[in-house]
Design a protein around this motif. Sequence first.
Motif, PDB file in Angstrom:
ATOM      1  N   THR A   1       0.823  -1.201   0.000  1.00 24.27           N
ATOM      2  CA  THR A   1       0.000   0.000   0.000  1.00 24.27           C
ATOM      3  C   THR A   1       0.862   1.257   0.000  1.00 24.27           C
ATOM      4  O   THR A   1       1.800   1.373   0.795  1.00 24.27           O
ATOM      5  CB  THR A   1      -0.918   0.018   1.246  1.00 24.27           C
ATOM      6  N   GLU A   2       0.551   2.175  -0.877  1.00 20.16           N
ATOM      7  CA  GLU A   2       1.279   3.442  -0.923  1.00 20.16           C
ATOM      8  C   GLU A   2       0.873   4.333   0.239  1.00 20.16           C
ATOM      9  O   GLU A   2      -0.290   4.419   0.597  1.00 20.16           O
ATOM     10  CB  GLU A   2       0.988   4.166  -2.244  1.00 20.16           C
ATOM     11  N   ARG A   3       1.863   4.988   0.831  1.00 15.88           N
ATOM     12  CA  ARG A   3       1.627   5.923   1.924  1.00 15.88           C
ATOM     13  C   ARG A   3       2.439   7.188   1.675  1.00 15.88           C
ATOM     14  O   ARG A   3       3.392   7.172   0.885  1.00 15.88           O
ATOM     15  CB  ARG A   3       2.025   5.285   3.265  1.00 15.88           C
ATOM     16  N   PRO A   4       2.097   8.281   2.335  1.00 13.30           N
ATOM     17  CA  PRO A   4       2.819   9.527   2.092  1.00 13.30           C
ATOM     18  C   PRO A   4       4.327   9.414   2.303  1.00 13.30           C
ATOM     19  O   PRO A   4       5.093  10.131   1.661  1.00 13.30           O
ATOM     20  CB  PRO A   4       2.187  10.495   3.104  1.00 13.30           C
ATOM     21  N   TYR A   5       4.756   8.515   3.188  1.00 12.13           N
ATOM     22  CA  TYR A   5       6.188   8.413   3.497  1.00 12.13           C
ATOM     23  C   TYR A   5       6.885   7.329   2.697  1.00 12.13           C
ATOM     24  O   TYR A   5       8.096   7.154   2.809  1.00 12.13           O
ATOM     25  CB  TYR A   5       6.390   8.133   4.998  1.00 12.13           C
ATOM     26  N   LYS A   6       6.146   6.563   1.862  1.00 17.81           N
ATOM     27  CA  LYS A   6       6.791   5.469   1.115  1.00 17.81           C
ATOM     28  C   LYS A   6       5.973   5.121  -0.122  1.00 17.81           C
ATOM     29  O   LYS A   6       4.762   5.361  -0.179  1.00 17.81           O
ATOM     30  CB  LYS A   6       6.942   4.227   1.999  1.00 17.81           C
ATOM     31  N   ARG A   7       6.645   4.539  -1.089  1.00 22.79           N
ATOM     32  CA  ARG A   7       5.964   4.009  -2.261  1.00 22.79           C
ATOM     33  C   ARG A   7       5.397   2.636  -1.921  1.00 22.79           C
ATOM     34  O   ARG A   7       5.806   1.987  -0.955  1.00 22.79           O
ATOM     35  CB  ARG A   7       6.943   3.877  -3.425  1.00 22.79           C
ATOM     36  N   ALA A   8       4.443   2.200  -2.719  1.00 22.09           N
ATOM     37  CA  ALA A   8       3.935   0.833  -2.579  1.00 22.09           C
ATOM     38  C   ALA A   8       4.922  -0.132  -3.200  1.00 22.09           C
ATOM     39  O   ALA A   8       5.390   0.081  -4.320  1.00 22.09           O
ATOM     40  CB  ALA A   8       2.580   0.717  -3.261  1.00 22.09           C
ATOM     41  N   TRP A   9       5.276  -1.154  -2.484  1.00 24.60           N
ATOM     42  CA  TRP A   9       6.124  -2.202  -3.063  1.00 24.60           C
ATOM     43  C   TRP A   9       5.296  -2.994  -4.076  1.00 24.60           C
ATOM     44  O   TRP A   9       4.089  -3.161  -3.922  1.00 24.60           O
ATOM     45  CB  TRP A   9       6.612  -3.151  -1.985  1.00 24.60           C
TER      46      TRP A   9
ATOM     47  N   VAL B   1       7.267  -7.782  -2.547  1.00 22.26           N
ATOM     48  CA  VAL B   1       6.764  -8.186  -1.229  1.00 22.26           C
ATOM     49  C   VAL B   1       6.880  -9.696  -1.052  1.00 22.26           C
ATOM     50  O   VAL B   1       7.326 -10.177  -0.001  1.00 22.26           O
ATOM     51  CB  VAL B   1       5.306  -7.731  -1.039  1.00 22.26           C
ATOM     52  N   ILE B   2       6.502 -10.452  -2.060  1.00 23.94           N
ATOM     53  CA  ILE B   2       6.585 -11.910  -1.949  1.00 23.94           C
ATOM     54  C   ILE B   2       8.041 -12.340  -1.780  1.00 23.94           C
ATOM     55  O   ILE B   2       8.348 -13.246  -0.993  1.00 23.94           O
ATOM     56  CB  ILE B   2       5.948 -12.591  -3.175  1.00 23.94           C
ATOM     57  N   ALA B   3       8.943 -11.689  -2.497  1.00 23.84           N
ATOM     58  CA  ALA B   3      10.362 -12.019  -2.343  1.00 23.84           C
ATOM     59  C   ALA B   3      10.826 -11.741  -0.916  1.00 23.84           C
ATOM     60  O   ALA B   3      11.574 -12.532  -0.318  1.00 23.84           O
ATOM     61  CB  ALA B   3      11.199 -11.225  -3.345  1.00 23.84           C
ATOM     62  N   GLU B   4      10.377 -10.611  -0.341  1.00 26.03           N
ATOM     63  CA  GLU B   4      10.761 -10.280   1.030  1.00 26.03           C
ATOM     64  C   GLU B   4      10.141 -11.247   2.029  1.00 26.03           C
ATOM     65  O   GLU B   4      10.782 -11.658   2.997  1.00 26.03           O
ATOM     66  CB  GLU B   4      10.339  -8.848   1.356  1.00 26.03           C
TER      67      GLU B   4
END
Length: 385
Positions: A302-310, A315-318
């Motif tokens: 999910t995109e948030r003001p402090y970060k881009r959405a992965w 995400v699955i790799a992480e």
Amino acid sequence: MDDARIRDARILVVDDLELNIKLLENLLAEAGYRRVFSTTDSRQVAQLYRELSPDLVILDLHMPHRNGFQVMEDLREIEHDSYIPVLVLTGLPDHATRLRALEAGARDFLSKPFEHVEALTRIRNMIEVRLLHNEVREQNRILEEKVRQRTQQLRETQLEIVRRLGRAAEYRDNVTGMHVIRMSHYCAELARAIGWDDEACEMLLHASPMHDIGKIGIPDRILLKEGKLTPEEWEVMKSHATIGAELLSGSTSPLMHMAMEIALSHHEKWDGSGYPKGLKGEQIPIVGRIVALCDVFDALTTERPYKRAWSVEEVIAEIDRQSGRHFDPNLVEAFKSILPKILQIRERYTEKAATTAAVARHTGGHQRLVPDEKHHLPPYFQPQG
């Protein structure tokens, strides 16, 4: 009881001799009974009983094809939990026959040849009993329906409170509150993938939104801090798990007990490095392990003001890298196996529309940077301050 109701009762006469049937039909007609049905074929009784729902069955015992005892067995299968209104016709008044008939379901007897006044009295008495039984059964049905409706209303009220509690916590540091909706659906799908039944999955769907209810007890200066938390602040932030468990504890509701377990354990890690208790592996309640995985997946995608959405691939790799460290390896594999369903849920409960409305509501139409759940993510996912 009202004579009109008794005369309007449905009566089914079963005898292999047409003469006996005619005799009873004439007797009943003279007495004012308007709905009398009959058959000489005992094989038709079960079907007729289903179609007519008679208030009284006048049944001969000795018939070809299926005798009266076999017919009563058929009726017991139909009325397995109710009163079977059978008046037995018999020319064999011996004790053994009567006892066997009573055990088979007969309620009264009429000996052949029968006396008219006695016959009509027994018929009337049995119809009264049957109609009173039906009244009680209908009253019980109405009462049960009212109880069911009331129980459903109470359940809906409870679930509404639960949903609002979850959203209340999320709104403190999330612009839209859609995170808990998506995450809870992810949890239910993951639980279903590992073999949970529908009832348990639904309970998890409603319990998981309360995972961060403890954030209500975290001071704004820490929860809404835009920079990196100090070690002391981080300890306060971590206390939301125990605060949430305390808020939800003490209830006899299975739903609230599950929510309490989730609040307390969803930051535990498979390798024992989580909080608040440092539980390891299967020491962590399965509900906490499920929520941990689904919570992080949604936060990162999910995109948030402090970060881009992965991206989903990132995400699955992480998550794969954290399998056996943060996450239960078996749940990781199950999660990947249902990824298409997870993505459908993500698409259904998108942030876009909800974010636009929420930003306008909270900022008067001007974008405002909100720290969101950045302090809620595991340290290796947190932005650097």
